[in-house]
Write an enzyme that holds these catalytic residues in place. Structure first.
Site, PDB file in Angstrom:
ATOM      1  N   SER A 186       0.857  -1.183   0.000  1.00 14.56           N
ATOM      2  CA  SER A 186       0.000   0.000   0.000  1.00 14.56           C
ATOM      3  C   SER A 186       0.890   1.229   0.000  1.00 14.56           C
ATOM      4  O   SER A 186       2.014   1.193   0.508  1.00 14.56           O
ATOM      5  CB  SER A 186      -0.898   0.024   1.236  1.00 14.56           C
ATOM      6  OG  SER A 186      -1.551   1.274   1.375  1.00 14.56           O
ATOM      7  N   TYR A 209      -1.952  -0.567  10.215  1.00 20.74           N
ATOM      8  CA  TYR A 209      -1.960  -0.811   8.771  1.00 20.74           C
ATOM      9  C   TYR A 209      -0.649  -0.355   8.138  1.00 20.74           C
ATOM     10  O   TYR A 209      -0.048  -1.086   7.332  1.00 20.74           O
ATOM     11  CB  TYR A 209      -3.144  -0.082   8.149  1.00 20.74           C
ATOM     12  CG  TYR A 209      -3.406  -0.446   6.709  1.00 20.74           C
ATOM     13  CD1 TYR A 209      -3.876  -1.699   6.374  1.00 20.74           C
ATOM     14  CD2 TYR A 209      -3.207   0.478   5.690  1.00 20.74           C
ATOM     15  CE1 TYR A 209      -4.140  -2.039   5.052  1.00 20.74           C
ATOM     16  CE2 TYR A 209      -3.462   0.159   4.372  1.00 20.74           C
ATOM     17  CZ  TYR A 209      -3.931  -1.104   4.053  1.00 20.74           C
ATOM     18  OH  TYR A 209      -4.182  -1.436   2.744  1.00 20.74           O
TER      19      TYR A 209
END
Length: 249
Positions: free
Chosen positions: A142, A155
């Site tokens: 990501s 995350y």
């Protein structure tokens, strides 16, 4: 790109990016393994691939469980004979103020995203190294590995770890002819693309918000046997967003 008879595992393949990636491999002749924790979505997508003329196998898999990953690899080999490509796509997010985020919640994100990626790569590589041409692994990261918003600690840590894990794996597995690369998506719209605002598209240097197809195309490129000089790479697919300098007004 032709993937005829190549065996491809895609984790988290029941929906979103994983669903699109697995479909694109099936359209190019691959034998696809849909590894998905949610049995209903996994079986539905597998049936859709088969109905469209593809070759697909569903294996219920929770990547937090090492036993599930070992079973996934064994079932794939028993059914298709080998593994040529692994797309480590399964992941979860939890955005919560740091003062409220518990250790168990933090661990769950890392266990799913980072530890799961490591274990899948490890077990698949045991099979790939027996192939005459080795294999290819793509880890889905990501842009949160490179930049953040508040309340994204778990995350961001997991995706940053995936980027680092990728180049470590590339070095460790290179001698076995296994290439390992990472794709870090930016804003990829999995819902109603038509409902996006013009400002959503305009803020991207590429002029639009991303689509799951954009990630699928990157996966196909990185796993094509013709591209055997590409390993250890971190490909950011974000429409140029991480290259913008943004100053607060």
């Amino acid at each position: 790109m032709d993937f005829s008879n190549k065996v491809v595992i895609v984790t988290g393949a029941g929906s979103g990016i994983g669903q699109t990636v697995s479909r694109e491999y099936a359209l190019r002749g691959a034998r696809v393994v849909v590894a998905e924790r949610d049995e209903e979505t996994g079986r539905r997508h597998t049936s859709a691939l088969v109905d469209a003329g593809g070759s697909a196998l569903f294996v219920k898999t929770d990547v937090r469980r090492e036993a599930d990953i070992i079973s996934l690899v064994n079932e794939t080999v028993n059914h298709f004979g080998t593994i040529d490509v692994l797309i480590n796509n399964a992941g979860v997010s939890r955005f919560k103020p740091i003062y409220e985020l518990t250790a168990d919640e933090f661990d769950d994100v890392l266990f799913t995203n980072l530890r799961g990626t490591f274990l899948c790569a490890k077990e698949a590589a045991k099979v790939m190294r027996g192939n005459p041409s080795g294999g290819a692994i793509v880890n889905i990261g990501s842009t949160r590995a490179l930049m953040s918003e508040p309340n994204s600690e778990a995350y961001a840590a997991s995706k940053g770890g995936i980027a680092a894990l990728t180049h470590a794996l590339a070095l460790s597995l290179g001698a076995d002819r296994i290439r390992v690369n990472c794709i870090s998506p930016g804003w990829i719209e999995n819902g109603d693309y038509g409902s996006l605002r013009q400002i959503d598209h305009a803020q991207h240097p590429a002029g639009r918000v991303g689509k799951p197809d954009d990630i699928a195309k990157a996966c196909l490129y990185l796993t094509d046997p013709e591209n055997d000089f590409v390993t250890g790479a971190h490909l950011v697919v974000d429409g140029g967003m991480t290259r913008k300098m943004i100053y607060e007004p």
